[in-house]
Design a protein around this motif. Structure first.
Motif, PDB file in Angstrom:
ATOM      1  N   GLU A  74       0.876  -1.182   0.000  1.00 59.07           N
ATOM      2  CA  GLU A  74       0.000   0.000   0.000  1.00 59.07           C
ATOM      3  C   GLU A  74       0.907   1.225   0.000  1.00 59.07           C
ATOM      4  O   GLU A  74       1.843   1.296   0.802  1.00 59.07           O
ATOM      5  N   LYS A  80     -10.537   4.217   2.096  1.00 58.02           N
ATOM      6  CA  LYS A  80     -11.911   4.447   1.606  1.00 58.02           C
ATOM      7  C   LYS A  80     -12.930   3.710   2.452  1.00 58.02           C
ATOM      8  O   LYS A  80     -14.082   4.125   2.537  1.00 58.02           O
ATOM      9  N   MET A  89     -13.564   6.146   5.281  1.00 60.92           N
ATOM     10  CA  MET A  89     -14.349   7.352   4.962  1.00 60.92           C
ATOM     11  C   MET A  89     -15.755   7.001   4.477  1.00 60.92           C
ATOM     12  O   MET A  89     -16.619   7.876   4.365  1.00 60.92           O
ATOM     13  N   SER A  90     -16.012   5.733   4.219  1.00 62.46           N
ATOM     14  CA  SER A  90     -17.282   5.363   3.573  1.00 62.46           C
ATOM     15  C   SER A  90     -18.482   5.470   4.508  1.00 62.46           C
ATOM     16  O   SER A  90     -18.342   5.390   5.728  1.00 62.46           O
ATOM     17  N   GLY A  91     -19.625   5.612   3.871  1.00 60.64           N
ATOM     18  CA  GLY A  91     -20.904   5.598   4.590  1.00 60.64           C
ATOM     19  C   GLY A  91     -20.924   6.586   5.742  1.00 60.64           C
ATOM     20  O   GLY A  91     -21.460   6.274   6.814  1.00 60.64           O
ATOM     21  N   ASN A 111     -21.114   1.584   4.575  1.00 65.78           N
ATOM     22  CA  ASN A 111     -22.248   0.844   4.001  1.00 65.78           C
ATOM     23  C   ASN A 111     -21.617  -0.347   3.266  1.00 65.78           C
ATOM     24  O   ASN A 111     -21.356  -0.298   2.092  1.00 65.78           O
ATOM     25  N   VAL A 122       4.569   0.910  -5.629  1.00 61.11           N
ATOM     26  CA  VAL A 122       5.094   0.061  -6.696  1.00 61.11           C
ATOM     27  C   VAL A 122       5.324   0.977  -7.887  1.00 61.11           C
ATOM     28  O   VAL A 122       4.394   1.621  -8.367  1.00 61.11           O
ATOM     29  N   THR A 149      -5.805  -1.487  -6.927  1.00 57.30           N
ATOM     30  CA  THR A 149      -5.519  -0.090  -6.565  1.00 57.30           C
ATOM     31  C   THR A 149      -6.667   0.866  -6.867  1.00 57.30           C
ATOM     32  O   THR A 149      -6.476   2.082  -6.807  1.00 57.30           O
ATOM     33  N   GLY A 150      -7.844   0.322  -7.162  1.00 54.82           N
ATOM     34  CA  GLY A 150      -9.037   1.165  -7.237  1.00 54.82           C
ATOM     35  C   GLY A 150      -9.073   2.094  -8.434  1.00 54.82           C
ATOM     36  O   GLY A 150      -8.322   1.930  -9.406  1.00 54.82           O
ATOM     37  N   ILE A 164     -11.166  10.663  -5.400  1.00 55.65           N
ATOM     38  CA  ILE A 164     -10.484  11.149  -4.189  1.00 55.65           C
ATOM     39  C   ILE A 164      -8.958  11.039  -4.345  1.00 55.65           C
ATOM     40  O   ILE A 164      -8.291  10.280  -3.627  1.00 55.65           O
ATOM     41  N   GLY A 216      -5.213   9.109  -1.943  1.00 55.78           N
ATOM     42  CA  GLY A 216      -4.304   8.022  -2.337  1.00 55.78           C
ATOM     43  C   GLY A 216      -4.616   7.385  -3.676  1.00 55.78           C
ATOM     44  O   GLY A 216      -3.903   6.489  -4.114  1.00 55.78           O
ATOM     45  N   PHE A 219      -2.674   3.833 -11.318  1.00 54.39           N
ATOM     46  CA  PHE A 219      -1.753   2.701 -11.408  1.00 54.39           C
ATOM     47  C   PHE A 219      -2.363   1.495 -12.135  1.00 54.39           C
ATOM     48  O   PHE A 219      -1.737   0.915 -13.022  1.00 54.39           O
ATOM     49  N   ILE A 262      -8.793  -6.600  -9.678  1.00 57.25           N
ATOM     50  CA  ILE A 262     -10.044  -6.731  -8.915  1.00 57.25           C
ATOM     51  C   ILE A 262     -10.555  -5.357  -8.487  1.00 57.25           C
ATOM     52  O   ILE A 262      -9.807  -4.374  -8.503  1.00 57.25           O
ATOM     53  N   GLU A 302     -12.585  -1.794  -8.100  1.00 53.94           N
ATOM     54  CA  GLU A 302     -13.111  -0.665  -8.859  1.00 53.94           C
ATOM     55  C   GLU A 302     -12.352  -0.360 -10.148  1.00 53.94           C
ATOM     56  O   GLU A 302     -12.889   0.316 -11.020  1.00 53.94           O
TER      57      GLU A 302
HETATM   58  C1  LIG Z   1     -16.203   9.090   0.189  1.00 55.35           C
HETATM   59  C2  LIG Z   1     -16.529   7.698  -0.314  1.00 55.35           C
HETATM   60  C3  LIG Z   1     -17.506   6.966   0.320  1.00 55.35           C
HETATM   61  C4  LIG Z   1     -17.831   5.690  -0.163  1.00 55.35           C
HETATM   62  N1  LIG Z   1     -18.789   4.992   0.500  1.00 55.35           N
HETATM   63  C5  LIG Z   1     -19.106   3.746   0.063  1.00 55.35           C
HETATM   64  C6  LIG Z   1     -20.037   2.955   0.774  1.00 55.35           C
HETATM   65  O1  LIG Z   1     -20.538   3.351   1.849  1.00 55.35           O
HETATM   66  N2  LIG Z   1     -20.383   1.742   0.262  1.00 55.35           N
HETATM   67  C7  LIG Z   1     -19.790   1.245  -0.890  1.00 55.35           C
HETATM   68  O2  LIG Z   1     -20.131   0.130  -1.311  1.00 55.35           O
HETATM   69  N3  LIG Z   1     -18.863   1.964  -1.545  1.00 55.35           N
HETATM   70  C8  LIG Z   1     -18.503   3.183  -1.097  1.00 55.35           C
HETATM   71  N4  LIG Z   1     -17.552   3.885  -1.764  1.00 55.35           N
HETATM   72  C9  LIG Z   1     -16.871   3.264  -2.915  1.00 55.35           C
HETATM   73  C10 LIG Z   1     -15.818   2.262  -2.399  1.00 55.35           C
HETATM   74  O3  LIG Z   1     -15.046   2.894  -1.410  1.00 55.35           O
HETATM   75  C11 LIG Z   1     -14.913   1.781  -3.518  1.00 55.35           C
HETATM   76  O4  LIG Z   1     -15.665   1.334  -4.623  1.00 55.35           O
HETATM   77  C12 LIG Z   1     -14.026   0.655  -3.026  1.00 55.35           C
HETATM   78  O5  LIG Z   1     -13.228   1.110  -1.955  1.00 55.35           O
HETATM   79  C13 LIG Z   1     -13.129   0.116  -4.136  1.00 55.35           C
HETATM   80  O6  LIG Z   1     -12.275  -0.832  -3.595  1.00 55.35           O
HETATM   81  P1  LIG Z   1     -10.876  -1.146  -4.273  1.00 55.35           P
HETATM   82  O7  LIG Z   1     -10.215  -2.141  -3.384  1.00 55.35           O
HETATM   83  O8  LIG Z   1     -11.052  -1.476  -5.696  1.00 55.35           O
HETATM   84  O9  LIG Z   1     -10.059   0.221  -4.239  1.00 55.35           O
HETATM   85  P2  LIG Z   1      -9.731   1.236  -3.031  1.00 55.35           P
HETATM   86  O10 LIG Z   1     -10.575   1.000  -1.853  1.00 55.35           O
HETATM   87  O11 LIG Z   1      -9.696   2.584  -3.649  1.00 55.35           O
HETATM   88  O12 LIG Z   1      -8.260   0.820  -2.606  1.00 55.35           O
HETATM   89  C14 LIG Z   1      -7.152   1.022  -3.444  1.00 55.35           C
HETATM   90  C15 LIG Z   1      -5.908   1.112  -2.583  1.00 55.35           C
HETATM   91  O13 LIG Z   1      -4.762   1.080  -3.427  1.00 55.35           O
HETATM   92  C16 LIG Z   1      -3.843   2.069  -2.981  1.00 55.35           C
HETATM   93  N5  LIG Z   1      -2.993   2.434  -4.126  1.00 55.35           N
HETATM   94  C17 LIG Z   1      -3.316   3.206  -5.194  1.00 55.35           C
HETATM   95  N6  LIG Z   1      -2.285   3.270  -6.042  1.00 55.35           N
HETATM   96  C18 LIG Z   1      -1.274   2.521  -5.507  1.00 55.35           C
HETATM   97  C19 LIG Z   1       0.055   2.209  -5.923  1.00 55.35           C
HETATM   98  N7  LIG Z   1       0.564   2.664  -7.067  1.00 55.35           N
HETATM   99  N8  LIG Z   1       0.811   1.420  -5.122  1.00 55.35           N
HETATM  100  C20 LIG Z   1       0.317   0.923  -3.953  1.00 55.35           C
HETATM  101  N9  LIG Z   1      -0.939   1.201  -3.517  1.00 55.35           N
HETATM  102  C21 LIG Z   1      -1.722   1.984  -4.284  1.00 55.35           C
HETATM  103  C22 LIG Z   1      -4.723   3.193  -2.488  1.00 55.35           C
HETATM  104  O14 LIG Z   1      -4.023   4.035  -1.591  1.00 55.35           O
HETATM  105  C23 LIG Z   1      -5.851   2.413  -1.802  1.00 55.35           C
HETATM  106  O15 LIG Z   1      -5.534   2.112  -0.462  1.00 55.35           O
HETATM  107  C24 LIG Z   1     -17.174   5.158  -1.290  1.00 55.35           C
HETATM  108  C25 LIG Z   1     -16.166   5.892  -1.904  1.00 55.35           C
HETATM  109  C26 LIG Z   1     -15.836   7.154  -1.425  1.00 55.35           C
HETATM  110  C27 LIG Z   1     -14.733   7.906  -2.105  1.00 55.35           C
END
Ligand SMILES: Cc1cc2nc3c(=O)[nH]c(=O)nc-3n(C[C@H](O)[C@H](O)[C@H](O)COP(=O)(O)OP(=O)(O)OC[C@H]3O[C@@H](n4cnc5c(N)ncnc54)[C@H](O)[C@@H]3O)c2cc1C
Length: 376
Positions: free
Chosen positions: A17, A25, A28-30, A35, A115, A143-144, A148, A152, A156, A347, A349
């Motif tokens: 990370e 996230k 900060m969610s919900g 949620n 990375v 990495t989503g 936001i 972070g 990537f 995997i 988002e």
């Molecule tokens: C304010 C907010 C509220 C939300 N509330 C909800 C909710 O209540 N319910 C819901 O279902 N969804 C919610 N979402 C959406 C949800 O948070 C995301 O869809 C979900 O977190 C996606 O998961 P992920 O693992 O794909 O990516 P993320 O959770 O975004 O995680 C990606 C991680 O990768 C890290 N990263 C990025 N680039 C690199 C790199 N180059 N090297 C190493 N690490 C890296 C980031 O720092 C982060 O920690 C919300 C989103 C936001 C912004």
């Protein structure tokens, strides 16, 4: 989720990370209560160029599976509305649960490690990180999306997908507030903070939930939901009375209160200030007795079919998710493996799978994580 599942299978797993904190996230969610899923979750809650892609992973790891995990960890939760499950206490409980699972599964975690590059080798992959080189048989990119950026988010996943020649579909901010054109923004700015139940529609897609007036434009669940279907320049239709036949009610009011101004009559259905501002915006004035049947139809139409042409959205700065992303045709729907690169997985988002508001995006993150975790 993926790391824990792979760890329980006896795989040697390292999570990297780049920020100081894992799972920001989630925290900060919900509104701080995460949620974490939705009891009505189904493939119909996702937008994707291939709506079938998400089916396999979602059916193999359902909302009920995640609820059982939450219950095993003794986390108390409640349904807020429309099947949305929230922690009673804090989002941190969900993050702690996942970190505990990772701990039990023997997963190693490294924060503040970015990375910088990934290279395919004969044995798998070589990763250049801020703390040196690493070798891995397989790599899961989790990495989503782009929303936001100051929390972070990076591009990537898309950069790596591009490096391995995977197609990427166009991306945009989704689950995001609208900004309004100057005329409407000025007219409505006094209503900032006011919430009202509406039906927000684009074409055949509509959501009945609350709408919030903001100092920049429109937000609230109904608006966030419909924003995922919006293209720049398009109109959004807002029905300010989704549960009533306003025309029939206005006809009754004309009988009952012929001398009343339209805005005073409308103030029985909303705050006085909101009625005044909307009547002014829609160009409605005069007493009820002045209104012909045709005029009442126009008034009813103005409130039931308010056409708004947003100037834009608030963008990735406040968007909850990124619409679009890595083309799912490039990914195996059962394992999340990239078809063109052995041992590389994507995997969450970063893929072109975008959930509706209400816990669906996390459910996709969990389910796609489990799908990869079972094979990686
Ligand atoms: C304010 C907010 C509220 C939300 N509330 C909800 C909710 O209540 N319910 C819901 O279902 N969804 C919610 N979402 C959406 C949800 O948070 C995301 O869809 C979900 O977190 C996606 O998961 P992920 O693992 O794909 O990516 P993320 O959770 O975004 O995680 C990606 C991680 O990768 C890290 N990263 C990025 N680039 C690199 C790199 N180059 N090297 C190493 N690490 C890296 C980031 O720092 C982060 O920690 C919300 C989103 C936001 C912004």
């Amino acid at each position: 989720m993926c790391a824990a599942i792979a760890g329980y299978r006896g795989r040697s797993v390292l999570v990297l990370e780049h920020t100081k904190k894992i799972g920001r996230k989630i925290l900060m969610s919900g509104g701080g209560r995460c949620n974490f899923t939705n009891i009505h979750n189904s493939p119909a809650n996702f937008i994707s160029a291939n709506p079938h892609f998400c089916k396999s992973a979602l059916s193999r790891y359902s909302a009920q599976d995640f609820i059982e995990l939450v219950e095993r960890h003794g986390i108390e939760f409640h349904e807020k509305t429309l099947g949305q499950l929230f922690c009673n206490e804090s989002s941190k409980e969900i993050l702690d649960m996942l970190l505990t699972e990772c701990d039990w599964a023997g997963v190693e975690l490294k924060t503040e490690t970015s990375v910088n590059a990934i290279k395919a080798t004969d044995a798998g992959y070589q990763l250049s990180t801020g703390h040196g080189e690493l070798e891995a048989e397989s790599v899961v990119i989790a990495t989503g999306g782009l929303s936001i950026p100051n929390g972070g988010a990076t591009s990537f996943a898309y950069d790596i997908a591009q490096q391995f020649d995977l197609n990427i579909l166009s991306r945009s901010a989704a689950l995001v507030p609208f900004t309004l054109q100057p005329k409407e923004k000025d007219a409505l700015k006094e209503l900032s903070g006011v919430s009202h139940k509406v039906r927000a529609s684009i074409g055949n897609t509509s959501f009945v939930e609350s709408m919030l007036f903001t100092h920049r434009g429109l937000s609230g669940p109904a608006i966030l939901q419909i924003s995922s279907y919006w293209q720049p320049g398009a109109e959004v239709e807002i029905d300010l009375f989704p549960d009533m036949d306003l025309l029939a009610w206005l006809k009754e009011q004309r009988e009952a209160r012929p001398k009343a101004e339209i805005s005073s009559v409308m103030a029985q259905q909303m705050s006085k200030r909101m009625a005044q501002i909307l009547c002014q915006l829609f160009g409605l004035s005069g007493t009820m007795a002045d209104q012909s049947n045709k005029a009442l139809e126009n008034i009813s139409g103005a409130f039931h079919h308010w056409k708004v042409k947003p100037s834009g959205t608030e963008g990735y700065r406040t968007a909850e998710v990124t619409l679009g992303g890595i083309d799912t045709n490039e990914i195996d729907q059962k394992t999340m493996a990239a078809k063109k690169a052995l041992g590389l997985y994507f995997i969450g988002e970063c893929l072109d799978v975008t959930g509706h508001l209400g816990g669906h995006n996390f459910q996709w993150a969990w389910a796609s994580g489990v799908a990869a975790g079972q094979v990686v």
